[in-house]
Design a protein around this motif. Structure first.
Motif: not given
Length: 117
Positions: A3-4, A7, A49, A51, A65-69, A110
């Protein structure tokens, strides 16, 4: 499924960027911690979300950039590079998590985050 989770906005003038997003959109921008301003975009009872805003590094001076867990950052880096991504910054260790930055095959940056749990 990954999941994102947040940001990350890179700016060459993070104070000015923080002021802009706070005044225009009402975002709450925290005091900088290691040059990173945590951003809250709304209440937890609505989808969305949060960020942060930070001084953009030489390899990503401007942009978002998005951060994906992910459950396993090493596997995610491996799968990403096999699919054509490039590693910008390899696995870094912080107190509570691991972080890496990549660029997908078409140039979209990302981040990958693995919590230490």
């Amino acid at each position: 499924m990954a999941r994102v989770i947040l940001f990350e906005m890179s700016s060459q003038d993070p104070e000015r960027s923080a002021s802009f997003y706070s005044s225009v959109f009402g975002w709450h921008v925290g005091e900088p911690n290691w040059g990173y301003h945590a951003v809250t975009t709304g209440s937890d009872d609505k989808p969305g979300i949060n960020g942060g805003i930070a001084l953009g590094p030489h390899d990503y001076p401007h942009g978002t950039r998005i951060q994906i867990e992910v459950d396993n950052i090493d596997d995610a880096i491996s799968k990403s590079t096999e699919a054509g991504a490039q590693v910008v910054r390899g696995k870094m260790e912080f107190d509570d998590y691991f972080l890496a930055y990549l660029v997908d095959p078409v140039g979209i940056g990302f981040g990958l985050v693995q919590n230490k749990k």
